[in-house]
Design a protein around this motif. Structure first.
Motif, PDB file in Angstrom:
ATOM      1  N   ILE A   1       0.836  -1.196   0.000  1.00  0.00           N
ATOM      2  CA  ILE A   1       0.000   0.000   0.000  1.00  0.00           C
ATOM      3  C   ILE A   1       0.875   1.253   0.000  1.00  0.00           C
ATOM      4  CG2 ILE A   1      -1.624   1.356   1.374  1.00  0.00           C
ATOM      5  CD1 ILE A   1      -3.008  -0.967   0.100  1.00  0.00           C
ATOM      6  N   ILE A   2       1.892   1.259   0.863  1.00  0.00           N
ATOM      7  CA  ILE A   2       2.769   2.432   0.982  1.00  0.00           C
ATOM      8  C   ILE A   2       3.516   2.680  -0.319  1.00  0.00           C
ATOM      9  CG2 ILE A   2       4.832   3.314   2.134  1.00  0.00           C
ATOM     10  CD1 ILE A   2       3.825   1.855   4.680  1.00  0.00           C
ATOM     11  N   GLU A   3       3.982   1.621  -0.973  1.00  0.00           N
ATOM     12  CA  GLU A   3       4.750   1.775  -2.204  1.00  0.00           C
ATOM     13  C   GLU A   3       3.916   2.423  -3.304  1.00  0.00           C
ATOM     14  OE1 GLU A   3       7.941   1.382  -2.658  1.00  0.00           O
ATOM     15  OE2 GLU A   3       8.121   0.811  -0.554  1.00  0.00           O
ATOM     16  N   GLY A   4       2.617   2.157  -3.319  1.00  0.00           N
ATOM     17  CA  GLY A   4       1.769   2.718  -4.363  1.00  0.00           C
ATOM     18  C   GLY A   4       1.203   4.075  -4.031  1.00  0.00           C
ATOM     19  N   ALA A   5       1.373   4.524  -2.784  1.00  0.00           N
ATOM     20  CA  ALA A   5       0.739   5.747  -2.307  1.00  0.00           C
ATOM     21  C   ALA A   5       1.685   6.933  -2.356  1.00  0.00           C
ATOM     22  CB  ALA A   5       0.241   5.537  -0.873  1.00  0.00           C
ATOM     23  N   VAL A   6       1.138   8.110  -2.084  1.00  0.00           N
ATOM     24  CA  VAL A   6       1.932   9.317  -1.925  1.00  0.00           C
ATOM     25  C   VAL A   6       1.813   9.772  -0.481  1.00  0.00           C
ATOM     26  CG1 VAL A   6       0.028  10.843  -2.620  1.00  0.00           C
ATOM     27  CG2 VAL A   6       2.379  11.657  -2.798  1.00  0.00           C
ATOM     28  N   ARG A   7       2.912  10.228   0.083  1.00  0.00           N
ATOM     29  CA  ARG A   7       2.912  10.678   1.476  1.00  0.00           C
ATOM     30  C   ARG A   7       2.411  12.118   1.563  1.00  0.00           C
ATOM     31  NH1 ARG A   7       8.126  10.910   5.610  1.00  0.00           N
ATOM     32  NH2 ARG A   7       6.982  11.647   7.436  1.00  0.00           N
ATOM     33  N   ILE A   8       1.514  12.380   2.509  1.00  0.00           N
ATOM     34  CA  ILE A   8       1.044  13.740   2.768  1.00  0.00           C
ATOM     35  C   ILE A   8       1.877  14.301   3.915  1.00  0.00           C
ATOM     36  CG2 ILE A   8      -0.913  15.175   3.446  1.00  0.00           C
ATOM     37  CD1 ILE A   8      -2.756  13.126   2.210  1.00  0.00           C
ATOM     38  N   SER A   9       2.625  15.357   3.641  1.00  0.00           N
ATOM     39  CA  SER A   9       3.574  15.872   4.624  1.00  0.00           C
ATOM     40  C   SER A   9       2.935  16.796   5.656  1.00  0.00           C
ATOM     41  CB  SER A   9       4.706  16.631   3.913  1.00  0.00           C
ATOM     42  OG  SER A   9       4.181  17.732   3.175  1.00  0.00           O
ATOM     43  N   GLY A  10       1.782  17.343   5.340  1.00  0.00           N
ATOM     44  CA  GLY A  10       1.130  18.259   6.272  1.00  0.00           C
ATOM     45  C   GLY A  10      -0.045  18.935   5.608  1.00  0.00           C
ATOM     46  N   GLY A  11      -0.550  19.960   6.257  1.00  0.00           N
ATOM     47  CA  GLY A  11      -1.702  20.668   5.731  1.00  0.00           C
ATOM     48  C   GLY A  11      -1.535  22.167   5.872  1.00  0.00           C
ATOM     49  N   GLU A  12      -2.126  22.903   4.942  1.00  0.00           N
ATOM     50  CA  GLU A  12      -2.082  24.356   4.964  1.00  0.00           C
ATOM     51  C   GLU A  12      -3.507  24.883   4.865  1.00  0.00           C
ATOM     52  OE1 GLU A  12       0.193  27.998   2.595  1.00  0.00           O
ATOM     53  OE2 GLU A  12      -0.152  26.076   1.609  1.00  0.00           O
ATOM     54  N   VAL A  13      -3.808  25.940   5.594  1.00  0.00           N
ATOM     55  CA  VAL A  13      -5.114  26.578   5.536  1.00  0.00           C
ATOM     56  C   VAL A  13      -4.938  27.976   4.975  1.00  0.00           C
ATOM     57  CG1 VAL A  13      -7.146  27.327   6.829  1.00  0.00           C
ATOM     58  CG2 VAL A  13      -5.918  25.261   7.535  1.00  0.00           C
ATOM     59  N   ARG A  14      -5.754  28.302   3.958  1.00  0.00           N
ATOM     60  CA  ARG A  14      -5.672  29.599   3.314  1.00  0.00           C
ATOM     61  C   ARG A  14      -7.053  30.248   3.268  1.00  0.00           C
ATOM     62  NH1 ARG A  14      -0.823  30.310   0.913  1.00  0.00           N
ATOM     63  NH2 ARG A  14      -1.646  32.109  -0.221  1.00  0.00           N
ATOM     64  N   SER A  15      -7.077  31.545   3.182  1.00  0.00           N
ATOM     65  CA  SER A  15      -8.330  32.293   3.048  1.00  0.00           C
ATOM     66  C   SER A  15      -8.049  33.616   2.363  1.00  0.00           C
ATOM     67  CB  SER A  15      -8.972  32.540   4.416  1.00  0.00           C
ATOM     68  OG  SER A  15     -10.197  33.252   4.276  1.00  0.00           O
ATOM     69  N   GLU A  16      -8.789  33.873   1.297  1.00  0.00           N
ATOM     70  CA  GLU A  16      -8.667  35.129   0.549  1.00  0.00           C
ATOM     71  C   GLU A  16      -7.222  35.420   0.148  1.00  0.00           C
ATOM     72  OE1 GLU A  16     -10.708  37.771   3.334  1.00  0.00           O
ATOM     73  OE2 GLU A  16     -12.476  37.638   2.023  1.00  0.00           O
ATOM     74  N   GLY A  17      -6.520  34.399  -0.294  1.00  0.00           N
ATOM     75  CA  GLY A  17      -5.157  34.550  -0.788  1.00  0.00           C
ATOM     76  C   GLY A  17      -4.077  34.595   0.266  1.00  0.00           C
ATOM     77  N   ARG A  18      -4.460  34.474   1.535  1.00  0.00           N
ATOM     78  CA  ARG A  18      -3.465  34.528   2.623  1.00  0.00           C
ATOM     79  C   ARG A  18      -3.405  33.192   3.354  1.00  0.00           C
ATOM     80  NH1 ARG A  18      -6.589  38.987   3.647  1.00  0.00           N
ATOM     81  NH2 ARG A  18      -7.304  38.082   5.603  1.00  0.00           N
ATOM     82  N   ARG A  19      -2.210  32.873   3.816  1.00  0.00           N
ATOM     83  CA  ARG A  19      -2.047  31.658   4.623  1.00  0.00           C
ATOM     84  C   ARG A  19      -2.441  31.962   6.064  1.00  0.00           C
ATOM     85  NH1 ARG A  19       3.817  29.470   5.133  1.00  0.00           N
ATOM     86  NH2 ARG A  19       3.462  28.792   2.972  1.00  0.00           N
ATOM     87  N   LEU A  20      -3.353  31.157   6.598  1.00  0.00           N
ATOM     88  CA  LEU A  20      -3.768  31.308   7.992  1.00  0.00           C
ATOM     89  C   LEU A  20      -2.927  30.450   8.927  1.00  0.00           C
ATOM     90  CD1 LEU A  20      -7.669  31.246   7.647  1.00  0.00           C
ATOM     91  CD2 LEU A  20      -6.129  33.226   7.632  1.00  0.00           C
ATOM     92  N   GLY A  21      -2.464  29.321   8.429  1.00  0.00           N
ATOM     93  CA  GLY A  21      -1.669  28.438   9.276  1.00  0.00           C
ATOM     94  C   GLY A  21      -1.240  27.211   8.520  1.00  0.00           C
ATOM     95  N   ARG A  22      -0.257  26.528   9.068  1.00  0.00           N
ATOM     96  CA  ARG A  22       0.253  25.300   8.458  1.00  0.00           C
ATOM     97  C   ARG A  22       0.435  24.255   9.548  1.00  0.00           C
ATOM     98  NH1 ARG A  22       5.293  25.798   4.641  1.00  0.00           N
ATOM     99  NH2 ARG A  22       3.678  25.991   3.046  1.00  0.00           N
ATOM    100  N   LEU A  23       0.039  23.035   9.229  1.00  0.00           N
ATOM    101  CA  LEU A  23       0.147  21.922  10.161  1.00  0.00           C
ATOM    102  C   LEU A  23       1.092  20.899   9.568  1.00  0.00           C
ATOM    103  CD1 LEU A  23      -1.254  21.117  12.869  1.00  0.00           C
ATOM    104  CD2 LEU A  23      -2.805  19.713  11.498  1.00  0.00           C
TER     105      LEU A  23
END
Length: 377
Positions: free
Chosen positions: A62-84
């Motif tokens: 499963i891991i070999e066929g998948a892509v790893r998600i490194s984190g998450g970003e939240v944006r609003s109206e063109g601005r970054r609100l935060g990154r996880l």
């Protein structure tokens, strides 16, 4: 007579069947479909689920066929609100990965076929369930067709579970009602391996990486749009975020969220798992993973119930209690996710964006990362 018959050969049912087969139990899977579904559905796989996949011996594939998600970003109206950021680790089993559900199902089914040749039967519809006290009788087909027997039956036949309905188990409605539109597109490369949430005035837009240089895009809609196309979704994404998505051959899929929890997960010798037990919003990627965690607990519980009949009532009651508790927690988190993504303006928009900023810094960010990767379930 089988030890266990699993009704439903989706990702939860087939994983459970595999875990039971690994334990040496005689298990059979009955699936109504004759061909696997290729619809765009669940993609996220969290670290606790990799533990279950590792037990079955398919985690590496499963891991070999998948892509790893490194984190998450939240944006609003063109601005970054935060990154996880999800924890960086050399342990490949402690990662968040993304893989289309039909690929995951194919790996699970191949492994189950290896463990129990002939144990998967497609095109079978269960029309009757009778608990005889020491066994369960299943009737398949119309007009009292074939009858099958098993010591235990597991209903893994989805949110519209026929087995659950035949048993008369009712579901309590929780939150829900929101509608969404989703499709997959070629990845433009601007977001890398991160998931991105756009909390916009007109409603949330979400984007997640997929293998093969593709991304999934999901947008909240004001109503269900069953006839919408991927072009319609692209227009919606551009209107809210300013991002132009490339043309795609992938069909759009619209869905309405419903969250329900069965009033009990165990009825005598019949047990509910996955969507048959609890329907959770797919926003946040909890649904399939929650079902896999059901299977991770139920497999050893059923093994003990069969090998130690005197302990059966206690171990199954413990399964019922613990998994209902986890489902309630997951539903609350999904409800929070959906509420955050609703259309907002003025004071509500500013308050929401302020909350996002606060949650994106320590120590709240560590707690949030743990919740979104389902490590608390």
């Amino acid at each position: 007579m089988r030890d266990v018959i699993v009704v439903g050969g989706g990702p939860v049912g087939i994983l459970l069947a595999g875990l039971l087969a690994v334990r040496g139990l005689d298990v059979e899977v009955l699936e109504q479909r004759t061909e696997p579904s290729m619809r765009s559905r669940a993609i996220g796989i969290h670290p606790p689920s990799l533990r279950a996949l590792r037990q079955l011996g398919v985690a590496d594939a499963i891991i070999e066929g998948a892509v790893r998600i490194s984190g998450g970003e939240v944006r609003s109206e063109g601005r970054r609100l935060g990154r996880l950021r999800f924890a960086k680790t050399a342990d490949r089993y402690q990662r968040v990965i993304s893989l289309p559900q039909h690929v995951t199902e194919a790996v699970l089914r191949a492994r189950f076929t290896e463990l129990r040749p002939g144990g998967f039967r497609g095109g079978v519809t269960v029309t009757g369930v009778r608990d005889r006290g020491d066994r369960v009788e299943l009737v398949t087909g119309a007009d009292e067709g074939e009858m099958l027997e098993a010591r235990y039956v597991v209903a893994a036949d989805g949110a519209r579970s026929l087995v659950r309905d035949l048993l008369g188990i009712r579901c309590a409605a929780r939150t829900g009602g929101e509608t969404y539109l989703m499709s997959d597109y070629a990845d433009t490369g601007e977001h890398g391996a991160e998931a991105v949430l756009f909390f916009e005035r007109g409603g949330v837009v979400e984007s997640f990486p997929l293998p093969g240089g593709r991304r999934r895009w999901v947008a909240m809609t004001s109503s269900l749009m069953p006839d919408a196309t991927s072009g319609d979704l692209a227009t919606l994404v551009r209107t809210r975020t300013g991002i132009d998505l490339p043309p795609t051959e992938s069909a759009a899929s619209s869905f309405a969220v419903q969250q329900r929890l069965a009033r009990r997960l165990v009825a005598g010798r019949v047990v509910l798992v996955g969507d048959a037990a609890h329907q959770i919003s797919p926003i946040g990627g909890q649904g399939m993973n929650l079902g896999w965690l059901d299977a991770l607990q139920l497999a050893p519980a059923l093994e003990r119930a069969i090998r130690e009949p005197a302990a059966a009532a206690a171990v199954l009651a413990d399964y019922d209690r613990r998994r209902r508790r986890s489902a309630r927690m997951a539903a609350r988190q999904a409800g929070f996710n959906m509420a955050m993504g609703r259309p907002a303006a003025g004071l509500r928009l500013r308050a929401r964006n302020g909350l996002v900023r606060a949650l994106a810094v320590p120590p709240a960010s560590a707690i949030l990362a743990r919740a979104f990767t389902m490590r608390w379930l």
